[in-house]
Motif scaffolding. Sequence first.
Motif, PDB file in Angstrom:
ATOM      1  N   ILE A 118     -32.375 -25.565  11.136  1.00 55.13           N
ATOM      2  CA  ILE A 118     -31.932 -26.533  12.257  1.00 55.13           C
ATOM      3  C   ILE A 118     -31.082 -25.680  13.245  1.00 55.13           C
ATOM      4  O   ILE A 118     -31.223 -25.729  14.447  1.00 55.13           O
ATOM      5  N   ILE A 119     -30.374 -24.860  12.640  1.00 51.53           N
ATOM      6  CA  ILE A 119     -29.407 -23.769  13.446  1.00 51.53           C
ATOM      7  C   ILE A 119     -30.421 -23.177  14.289  1.00 51.53           C
ATOM      8  O   ILE A 119     -30.172 -22.550  15.488  1.00 51.53           O
ATOM      9  N   SER A 120     -31.273 -22.600  13.646  1.00 51.41           N
ATOM     10  CA  SER A 120     -32.285 -21.367  14.240  1.00 51.41           C
ATOM     11  C   SER A 120     -33.050 -22.202  15.412  1.00 51.41           C
ATOM     12  O   SER A 120     -32.996 -21.545  16.675  1.00 51.41           O
ATOM     13  N   THR A 121     -33.552 -23.498  15.351  1.00 50.55           N
ATOM     14  CA  THR A 121     -34.464 -24.059  16.328  1.00 50.55           C
ATOM     15  C   THR A 121     -33.455 -24.459  17.501  1.00 50.55           C
ATOM     16  O   THR A 121     -33.613 -24.284  18.845  1.00 50.55           O
ATOM     17  N   THR A 122     -32.260 -24.829  17.132  1.00 49.08           N
ATOM     18  CA  THR A 122     -31.081 -25.243  18.058  1.00 49.08           C
ATOM     19  C   THR A 122     -30.756 -23.870  19.165  1.00 49.08           C
ATOM     20  O   THR A 122     -30.467 -24.062  20.308  1.00 49.08           O
ATOM     21  N   THR A 123     -30.483 -22.822  18.247  1.00 53.78           N
ATOM     22  CA  THR A 123     -30.068 -21.583  19.066  1.00 53.78           C
ATOM     23  C   THR A 123     -31.125 -21.101  19.830  1.00 53.78           C
ATOM     24  O   THR A 123     -31.004 -20.538  21.038  1.00 53.78           O
ATOM     25  N   GLN A 124     -32.413 -21.268  19.397  1.00 57.21           N
ATOM     26  CA  GLN A 124     -33.669 -20.881  20.253  1.00 57.21           C
ATOM     27  C   GLN A 124     -33.765 -21.819  21.585  1.00 57.21           C
ATOM     28  O   GLN A 124     -33.943 -21.221  22.437  1.00 57.21           O
ATOM     29  N   GLY A 125     -33.365 -22.937  21.366  1.00 63.39           N
ATOM     30  CA  GLY A 125     -33.319 -23.764  22.469  1.00 63.39           C
ATOM     31  C   GLY A 125     -32.188 -23.468  23.609  1.00 63.39           C
ATOM     32  O   GLY A 125     -32.523 -23.311  24.766  1.00 63.39           O
ATOM     33  N   LEU A 126     -30.976 -23.003  23.030  1.00 65.24           N
ATOM     34  CA  LEU A 126     -30.101 -22.594  23.742  1.00 65.24           C
ATOM     35  C   LEU A 126     -30.379 -21.022  24.556  1.00 65.24           C
ATOM     36  O   LEU A 126     -30.192 -21.092  25.524  1.00 65.24           O
ATOM     37  N   ALA A 127     -30.918 -20.415  23.667  1.00 64.87           N
ATOM     38  CA  ALA A 127     -31.562 -18.986  24.281  1.00 64.87           C
ATOM     39  C   ALA A 127     -32.544 -19.303  25.328  1.00 64.87           C
ATOM     40  O   ALA A 127     -32.403 -18.533  26.439  1.00 64.87           O
ATOM     41  N   ALA A 171     -20.456 -15.829  22.755  1.00 60.53           N
ATOM     42  CA  ALA A 171     -19.455 -15.614  21.957  1.00 60.53           C
ATOM     43  C   ALA A 171     -19.435 -16.716  20.650  1.00 60.53           C
ATOM     44  O   ALA A 171     -19.723 -17.960  20.846  1.00 60.53           O
ATOM     45  N   ILE A 172     -19.238 -16.417  19.366  1.00 64.60           N
ATOM     46  CA  ILE A 172     -19.431 -17.127  18.310  1.00 64.60           C
ATOM     47  C   ILE A 172     -18.359 -17.359  17.316  1.00 64.60           C
ATOM     48  O   ILE A 172     -18.076 -16.185  16.765  1.00 64.60           O
ATOM     49  N   ALA A 173     -17.896 -18.397  16.758  1.00 66.03           N
ATOM     50  CA  ALA A 173     -16.943 -18.428  15.847  1.00 66.03           C
ATOM     51  C   ALA A 173     -17.335 -19.346  14.941  1.00 66.03           C
ATOM     52  O   ALA A 173     -18.240 -20.091  15.152  1.00 66.03           O
ATOM     53  N   TYR A 174     -16.400 -19.497  13.678  1.00 68.32           N
ATOM     54  CA  TYR A 174     -16.639 -20.464  12.724  1.00 68.32           C
ATOM     55  C   TYR A 174     -15.572 -20.375  11.680  1.00 68.32           C
ATOM     56  O   TYR A 174     -14.515 -19.685  11.771  1.00 68.32           O
ATOM     57  N   ASP A 175     -15.781 -21.670  11.179  1.00 69.60           N
ATOM     58  CA  ASP A 175     -14.494 -22.269  10.184  1.00 69.60           C
ATOM     59  C   ASP A 175     -14.795 -21.878   8.792  1.00 69.60           C
ATOM     60  O   ASP A 175     -15.667 -21.117   8.518  1.00 69.60           O
ATOM     61  N   VAL A 176     -14.160 -22.658   7.929  1.00 64.53           N
ATOM     62  CA  VAL A 176     -14.046 -22.058   6.506  1.00 64.53           C
ATOM     63  C   VAL A 176     -15.059 -22.979   5.710  1.00 64.53           C
ATOM     64  O   VAL A 176     -15.228 -22.835   4.520  1.00 64.53           O
ATOM     65  N   ARG A 177     -15.776 -23.826   6.292  1.00 65.03           N
ATOM     66  CA  ARG A 177     -16.791 -24.589   5.505  1.00 65.03           C
ATOM     67  C   ARG A 177     -17.859 -23.733   4.918  1.00 65.03           C
ATOM     68  O   ARG A 177     -18.297 -22.678   5.082  1.00 65.03           O
ATOM     69  N   HIS A 178     -18.777 -24.640   3.959  1.00 64.87           N
ATOM     70  CA  HIS A 178     -19.719 -23.923   3.209  1.00 64.87           C
ATOM     71  C   HIS A 178     -20.799 -23.579   4.342  1.00 64.87           C
ATOM     72  O   HIS A 178     -21.254 -24.304   5.175  1.00 64.87           O
ATOM     73  N   TYR A 179     -21.332 -22.269   4.131  1.00 63.65           N
ATOM     74  CA  TYR A 179     -22.445 -21.685   5.105  1.00 63.65           C
ATOM     75  C   TYR A 179     -22.016 -21.648   6.522  1.00 63.65           C
ATOM     76  O   TYR A 179     -22.766 -21.090   7.195  1.00 63.65           O
ATOM     77  N   SER A 180     -20.771 -21.818   6.706  1.00 61.79           N
ATOM     78  CA  SER A 180     -20.437 -21.605   8.217  1.00 61.79           C
ATOM     79  C   SER A 180     -20.583 -20.159   8.775  1.00 61.79           C
ATOM     80  O   SER A 180     -21.081 -19.895   9.682  1.00 61.79           O
ATOM     81  N   ASP A 181     -20.340 -19.295   7.943  1.00 61.86           N
ATOM     82  CA  ASP A 181     -20.508 -17.755   8.094  1.00 61.86           C
ATOM     83  C   ASP A 181     -21.986 -17.544   8.129  1.00 61.86           C
ATOM     84  O   ASP A 181     -22.484 -16.956   9.224  1.00 61.86           O
ATOM     85  N   GLU A 182     -22.936 -17.924   7.345  1.00 67.97           N
ATOM     86  CA  GLU A 182     -24.280 -17.771   7.473  1.00 67.97           C
ATOM     87  C   GLU A 182     -24.951 -18.384   8.633  1.00 67.97           C
ATOM     88  O   GLU A 182     -25.304 -17.861   9.341  1.00 67.97           O
ATOM     89  N   PHE A 183     -24.502 -19.643   8.984  1.00 70.21           N
ATOM     90  CA  PHE A 183     -25.177 -20.119   9.898  1.00 70.21           C
ATOM     91  C   PHE A 183     -24.530 -19.366  11.599  1.00 70.21           C
ATOM     92  O   PHE A 183     -25.171 -19.452  12.301  1.00 70.21           O
ATOM     93  N   ALA A 184     -23.584 -18.998  11.685  1.00 71.12           N
ATOM     94  CA  ALA A 184     -22.887 -18.434  12.526  1.00 71.12           C
ATOM     95  C   ALA A 184     -23.937 -17.149  12.930  1.00 71.12           C
ATOM     96  O   ALA A 184     -24.161 -16.804  14.095  1.00 71.12           O
ATOM     97  N   LYS A 185     -24.030 -16.452  11.786  1.00 74.62           N
ATOM     98  CA  LYS A 185     -24.607 -15.082  11.798  1.00 74.62           C
ATOM     99  C   LYS A 185     -26.265 -15.370  12.353  1.00 74.62           C
ATOM    100  O   LYS A 185     -26.960 -14.652  12.982  1.00 74.62           O
ATOM    101  N   THR A 186     -26.825 -16.329  11.821  1.00 74.67           N
ATOM    102  CA  THR A 186     -28.108 -16.719  12.002  1.00 74.67           C
ATOM    103  C   THR A 186     -28.238 -17.201  13.505  1.00 74.67           C
ATOM    104  O   THR A 186     -29.104 -16.537  13.977  1.00 74.67           O
ATOM    105  N   ALA A 187     -27.403 -17.699  13.965  1.00 72.36           N
ATOM    106  CA  ALA A 187     -27.329 -17.922  15.525  1.00 72.36           C
ATOM    107  C   ALA A 187     -27.321 -16.780  16.384  1.00 72.36           C
ATOM    108  O   ALA A 187     -28.009 -16.559  17.352  1.00 72.36           O
ATOM    109  N   ALA A 188     -26.308 -15.811  15.953  1.00 67.66           N
ATOM    110  CA  ALA A 188     -26.100 -14.421  16.637  1.00 67.66           C
ATOM    111  C   ALA A 188     -27.478 -13.715  16.545  1.00 67.66           C
ATOM    112  O   ALA A 188     -27.816 -13.233  17.589  1.00 67.66           O
ATOM    113  N   LEU A 189     -28.054 -13.672  15.689  1.00 69.87           N
ATOM    114  CA  LEU A 189     -29.433 -12.834  15.391  1.00 69.87           C
ATOM    115  C   LEU A 189     -30.686 -13.671  16.131  1.00 69.87           C
ATOM    116  O   LEU A 189     -31.507 -12.837  16.564  1.00 69.87           O
TER     117      LEU A 189
END
Length: 574
Positions: A64-73, A89-107
């Motif tokens: 879901i993160i990937s398709t949403t970010t593709q839409g933004l792109a 610019a991309i930031a993230y909080d302490v939640r489960h998978y936040s770091d993974e979701f943020a990196k997925t969006a960046a890539l």
Amino acid sequence: MDYNKKYLEWLNNEFFDEITREELKSIENDKEEIEDRFYKELAFGTAGLRGKIGAGTNRMNKYIISTTTQGLAEVIKKRGKEAMARGVAIAYDVRHYSDEFAKTAALVLAQNGIKAYLFEGIRPTPELSYTIRKLNAISGIVVTASHNPKDYNGYKVYWEEGSQILSDIANEITDEIGDIKNYSDVKIMDEKEALDKELLEIIGKDIDDDYIEMVRNLSLRNEVDKNIKIVYTPLNGTGNVPVRRVLREQEFNNIFVVPEQENPDPDFTTVGYPNPEDLNSFEYAIKLGQEKNADLLIATDPDCDRVRCMVKNGDGNYEALNGNQIGAILINYILEAREEQNSIPNNGAIVKSIVTGDLGKVIAKSYNVETVDTLTGFKNICGKANEFERTNEYDFIFGYEESIGYTYGTEVRDKDAVSASMLLCEAAAYYKTKNKTLLDILESIFSEYGYYSEKLFSLVLEGIEGQERIQRMMKEYRVGYLKDIKGSNLVKFIDFLDESVLDIKTGDKEPIDIPKQNAMKFILDDESWYAIRPSGTEPKIKIYIYSKGKSLEEAESKIENIEEAVMGKLNSIE
């Protein structure tokens, strides 16, 4: 496509990783769970995405993160090479998978030729807003579910002004997401390749330093009691480092942090529901406050954009201030200090939401500062700051809403609990030099402007049936609203869906200059009012009640009368 067909597609498609398919395999005999995960796509809107973490179309996951970010792109690419180079610019909080979701969006962005600035670790949401403006980025993303329970995560999108997107950009992104036929159509660049091509840049300390300096520059007074005792809890979120740093650099000497809630914990083990609006979140802070004899307790939510406080009263117990009261105290403190400094602009304005109380408005008026109402959410509040910047109609001073969100100045275009925490501590420390607490200041405000009371409550209605009932409630109440409540008569009905205000006595209807939203506000002849709206992020319908009286008892009695009548009407709608 029905939900069971979607479920089988995910279960049997080898594009989805083994962990995802194993998770789906584990629910194969749970029809209700399958339906909830696949009966719809997790909706993207001006609030971005927010939902439970898990496999499925109605869940937060990397697909879901990937398709949403593709839409933004795609939206950014339509704006040309310059916008792509400005980056996100991309930031993230302490939640489960936040770091993974943020990196997925960046890539995903990198694969599209769009530069991504990714923070090296957890950061508060307001710092992301600041960073967009600092780096002149075209957009921003923060991965957070704010104060939701531990099994949620979210994804919010910002635009170049540093504020959350409004419907124009959100609709563009939604349209682009709709054009993606398969999850496998979205490509992700290898991290090393993205770094080598300078399409991914890791950011951190330099931005932190600039942000903290900016916050410190918002300080209004230095002649305060720096020995005031303050207990702080970040509720295991992102506020721990920046809030403590600001207070330390402002030379507050007695800051005590709740040890059990100091470090990141995605399970929020000690608090469960990490929302400072819920006073249960102060349990550990109260205990430490009593041990240290603290004057003030402050708590920030996990992404550190909301803050609430409790104040020690004359009996040695702690009393909570709600969002409207904190807003009124901050407005009073800011304008009082700026009047002394002769720095209130001639066309100054504060901005609040339509469901925020009027006490801050009457304080602002006494300083010849205008109050502008807008729809709920800081995307709308800071959208007004953007508008003022373009038109020069007003000089934005302060924005707030009753749900414990505040922003001062224009460097951050979102609610900012780092700066608000500093200002609350500074105000408490200043008034302590006058032998007063924030409770004393609130009482003096009431004495001068009238006693304002309020209550917010919600009806939680989960699932498909719950959503349908919420819509029925809004539809039926809109045409069958109450005309009087225990001696108080309705004088105005504001329908934000119809974008109109109806004068009950004359029957005249006039347009309002506030964007359309499914919300209603009812104003009574004794200055009391109430509003009803569905939550934009949670399965609930919210009811806001406000009253004004010559005493607190009178104001609270009016609240009870309104609540009884409105709840009776809503509960009758099946």
